[in-house]
Structures are given as structure tokens and as C-alpha cells.
Design a protein around this motif. Structure first.
Motif, PDB file in Angstrom:
ATOM      1  N   SER A  98      61.976  36.366  30.772  1.00 21.36           N
ATOM      2  CA  SER A  98      61.649  37.882  30.630  1.00 21.36           C
ATOM      3  C   SER A  98      61.691  38.317  31.965  1.00 21.36           C
ATOM      4  CB  SER A  98      61.140  38.045  29.809  1.00 21.36           C
ATOM      5  OG  SER A  98      60.343  40.040  29.521  1.00 21.36           O
ATOM      6  N   TYR A  99      61.298  39.237  32.614  1.00 12.90           N
ATOM      7  CA  TYR A  99      60.616  39.627  33.307  1.00 12.90           C
ATOM      8  C   TYR A  99      59.225  39.783  34.027  1.00 12.90           C
ATOM      9  CZ  TYR A  99      59.088  43.876  30.523  1.00 12.90           C
ATOM     10  OH  TYR A  99      57.835  44.811  30.435  1.00 12.90           O
ATOM     11  N   ASP A 100      58.758  39.932  32.150  1.00 15.04           N
ATOM     12  CA  ASP A 100      57.192  39.986  32.190  1.00 15.04           C
ATOM     13  C   ASP A 100      56.512  38.194  32.687  1.00 15.04           C
ATOM     14  OD1 ASP A 100      57.978  38.267  30.065  1.00 15.04           O
ATOM     15  OD2 ASP A 100      56.933  40.016  29.147  1.00 15.04           O
ATOM     16  N   GLY A 101      57.884  37.125  32.888  1.00 18.43           N
ATOM     17  CA  GLY A 101      57.757  35.836  33.236  1.00 18.43           C
ATOM     18  C   GLY A 101      57.197  34.638  32.077  1.00 18.43           C
ATOM     19  N   SER A 102      57.784  35.588  30.904  1.00 17.75           N
ATOM     20  CA  SER A 102      57.515  34.649  30.160  1.00 17.75           C
ATOM     21  C   SER A 102      58.828  33.846  29.694  1.00 17.75           C
ATOM     22  CB  SER A 102      57.381  35.149  28.646  1.00 17.75           C
ATOM     23  OG  SER A 102      58.189  36.637  27.970  1.00 17.75           O
ATOM     24  N   GLU A 103      59.072  32.524  28.853  1.00 17.09           N
ATOM     25  CA  GLU A 103      60.505  31.549  28.846  1.00 17.09           C
ATOM     26  C   GLU A 103      60.672  32.723  27.408  1.00 17.09           C
ATOM     27  OE1 GLU A 103      61.853  27.580  28.322  1.00 17.09           O
ATOM     28  OE2 GLU A 103      60.413  27.846  29.271  1.00 17.09           O
ATOM     29  N   ILE A 104      62.295  32.795  27.278  1.00 22.20           N
ATOM     30  CA  ILE A 104      63.513  33.494  26.613  1.00 22.20           C
ATOM     31  C   ILE A 104      63.987  31.889  25.729  1.00 22.20           C
ATOM     32  CG2 ILE A 104      65.268  34.698  24.855  1.00 22.20           C
ATOM     33  CD1 ILE A 104      64.011  36.875  27.323  1.00 22.20           C
ATOM     34  N   PRO A 105      63.417  31.689  24.306  1.00 18.36           N
ATOM     35  CA  PRO A 105      63.988  30.497  23.750  1.00 18.36           C
ATOM     36  C   PRO A 105      65.962  31.196  24.204  1.00 18.36           C
ATOM     37  CG  PRO A 105      63.505  32.237  21.955  1.00 18.36           C
ATOM     38  CD  PRO A 105      62.628  32.490  23.285  1.00 18.36           C
ATOM     39  N   TRP A 106      66.979  29.799  23.717  1.00 20.67           N
ATOM     40  CA  TRP A 106      68.270  30.517  23.806  1.00 20.67           C
ATOM     41  C   TRP A 106      68.463  30.854  22.912  1.00 20.67           C
ATOM     42  CZ3 TRP A 106      70.126  30.782  28.506  1.00 20.67           C
ATOM     43  CH2 TRP A 106      69.268  29.666  29.105  1.00 20.67           C
ATOM     44  N   SER A 113      69.900  36.055  23.375  1.00 20.10           N
ATOM     45  CA  SER A 113      69.379  34.500  22.810  1.00 20.10           C
ATOM     46  C   SER A 113      70.029  34.494  21.124  1.00 20.10           C
ATOM     47  CB  SER A 113      67.460  34.994  22.568  1.00 20.10           C
ATOM     48  OG  SER A 113      67.092  33.679  22.280  1.00 20.10           O
ATOM     49  N   ILE A 114      70.566  33.458  20.727  1.00 20.89           N
ATOM     50  CA  ILE A 114      70.827  33.056  18.953  1.00 20.89           C
ATOM     51  C   ILE A 114      69.680  33.057  18.737  1.00 20.89           C
ATOM     52  CG2 ILE A 114      72.044  31.796  17.668  1.00 20.89           C
ATOM     53  CD1 ILE A 114      73.742  31.125  20.024  1.00 20.89           C
ATOM     54  N   ASP A 115      68.659  32.565  19.211  1.00 17.50           N
ATOM     55  CA  ASP A 115      67.301  32.343  18.015  1.00 17.50           C
ATOM     56  C   ASP A 115      66.695  33.875  18.168  1.00 17.50           C
ATOM     57  OD1 ASP A 115      64.799  30.360  17.309  1.00 17.50           O
ATOM     58  OD2 ASP A 115      63.652  31.905  18.656  1.00 17.50           O
ATOM     59  N   ASP A 116      66.983  34.228  18.517  1.00 18.04           N
ATOM     60  CA  ASP A 116      66.189  35.935  18.395  1.00 18.04           C
ATOM     61  C   ASP A 116      67.107  37.005  18.061  1.00 18.04           C
ATOM     62  OD1 ASP A 116      64.032  38.154  19.457  1.00 18.04           O
ATOM     63  OD2 ASP A 116      66.151  38.622  20.238  1.00 18.04           O
ATOM     64  N   ASN A 117      68.633  36.326  17.463  1.00 14.57           N
ATOM     65  CA  ASN A 117      69.106  37.346  16.802  1.00 14.57           C
ATOM     66  C   ASN A 117      68.999  37.182  14.892  1.00 14.57           C
ATOM     67  OD1 ASN A 117      71.149  39.144  15.143  1.00 14.57           O
ATOM     68  ND2 ASN A 117      72.656  38.277  16.498  1.00 14.57           N
TER      69      ASN A 117
END
Length: 231
Positions: A223-231, A141-145
Motif C-alpha cells: 500500500s502507499y503507506d508502506g504496509s504489505e498487502i496479502p495476495w 487482492s483475493i484475500d481482501d475480496n
């Protein structure tokens, strides 16, 4: 109702646990790995279990992949999971990137998942569930970096996310749903002993996502927990 699932990288970790859980639920599992003769845990799991069949597949050997697709051409697939992956050397800092290793990481993590879907899309198209799960990673995820580094693995997962998005558009007319997954930081050979969750917990979450996926979720990153991850 149980169906048929094909999973790559089943010799250990997430792939092995996914094989275990789907087979326990009565699914037919087509479990693939590079060297079945050395995959003793997978062999033990399959021994006496009619739900598991093991096939040799190096996901970067596209001739072998085409041969397996030809062998399975009359089989309907309900779920296809691109799990096999390669991290590459760890702790690589700016100015010390091995370009050949980078190419290998991109081959395994980005190009091979595309080729896998290309090879088995006809099987999915005649299946009932028609879901593809591609194991990505939150570090893609670029947003998460926020920490930099990780050039090889990060870029390969960012790129495969784009592959997932394009596949979701191109395969929509065949009613095939394509999702990218972050399995969590999992206690595997790749994740290491300090990882936060077990393969059991990760796979239970991934299994729920795969089995409950709907067409309007196609092309998204979860994510494995069902939450959406931003690109």
C-alpha cells in the motif's frame, strides 16, 4: 541523487502528481500520455521546466511503445512507473458483464504493464536505481475480496499482480526490482470525489516506496503507506 523516471498516464491524477513531485525534486521525468495536445495541465506543468519531457504513448499501442523505446534506447532509466489504467463500466452485476469491455480492461491493466517493462528493461538495466512500480489496487487482492462483483477491474489487477511476481523473478539477474502498489482510494477522476486521500498524499507515499525499494522487496504488494498487502 535525482535520476530519470518514465511514467505512463501523466495527463491527470496520480501520474500528473507524480510528474510534479519528481520534477520538483530535480528528477528528469519522461512523462507519457495518450494525447499530449489535450493534456493541458501536464503541458502547463512542463512549460519552462527543463526536468519534464512529454511523449505521446497509448500503452496498448505496442508499435508506438516500441518506437518510443527505440527513441530512448540510449537513455538510462532509474525508475519506471506503470500508472495508466482503465476501470471500465462501474456497477456491473453478475449476469451483466460486457465481455468486450472486460477484454479492454485486461489489455490496459494487465497486458500493457508487462509490455512496458519488456520494452524498457534494457534502459533500467543500465540505470542506477533499477526499480519498476506497477500501479495495482487492493481490490486485486483475493484475500481482501469480501464483497464480490467488480469482475472486470478486480480480475485485471489480480492478474497484473501475478505479472509483477513473475517479472520480479525473471529480472532478478539484471538486478531490477519490481513492485506492485495500491495507491489508496484517491481523489481522482477514477476514484471519485468521495475518495479518502489526495493525490499529493498518495504520491508522497508511493515516491518513498520507489526510492527506498530494495531487491529483497521485489515481487511484493504494498500500500502507499508502506504496509504489505496479502495476495
Amino acid at each position: 541523487m535525482p535520476g530519470t523516471i518514465l511514467i505512463t498516464g501523466c495527463n491527470r491524477g496520480i501520474g500528473l502528481e507524480m510528474t510534479r513531485q519528481f520534477a520538483a525534486d530535480g528528477w528528469t521525468v519522461i512523462a507519457t500520455c495518450r494525447n499530449p495536445s489535450a493534456a493541458w495541465e501536464l503541458s502547463e506543468l512542463a512549460e519552462g521546466n527543463d526536468h519534464i519531457e512529454i511523449h505521446g504513448l497509448d500503452v496498448t499501442d505496442y508499435t508506438q511503445m516500441a518506437a518510443l523505446a527505440s527513441e530512448l534506447q540510449d537513455r538510462a532509466l532509474d525508475v519506471l512507473v506503470s500508472n495508466a489504467g482503465y476501470y471500465g463500466p462501474k456497477g456491473v452485476t453478475f449476469g451483466n458483464v460486457d465481455v468486450e469491455e472486460w477484454r479492454t480492461v485486461l489489455e490496459v491493466n494487465t497486458i500493457a504493464p508487462y509490455k512496458l517493462v519488456e520494452a524498457f528493461a534494457p534502459n533500467l538495466a543500465v540505470g542506477k536505481h533499477k526499480v519498476v512500480g506497477v500501479l495495482s489496487s487492493k481490490v486485486g487482492s483475493i484475500d481482501d475480496n469480501g464483497s464480490g462483483g467488480g469482475y472486470l477491474y478486480r480480475s485485471s489487477k489480480t492478474a497484473v499482480n501475478q505479472v509483477v511476481k513473475s517479472l520480479s523473478i525473471d529480472l532478478a539477474e539484471r538486478s531490477i526490482t519490481v513492485l506492485a502498489f495500491h495507491p489508496g482510494w484517491v481523489q481522482t477522476e477514477m476514484g471519485g470525489p468521495n475518495a479518502l486521500i489526495s493525490t499529493d498524499e498518495s504520491v508522497r507515499g508511493l515516491k518513498r516506496l520507489l526510492l527506498n525499494a530494495t531487491p529483497d522487496q521485489s515481487g511484493y504488494f504494498y500500500s502507499y503507506d508502506g504496509s504489505e498487502i496479502p495476495w
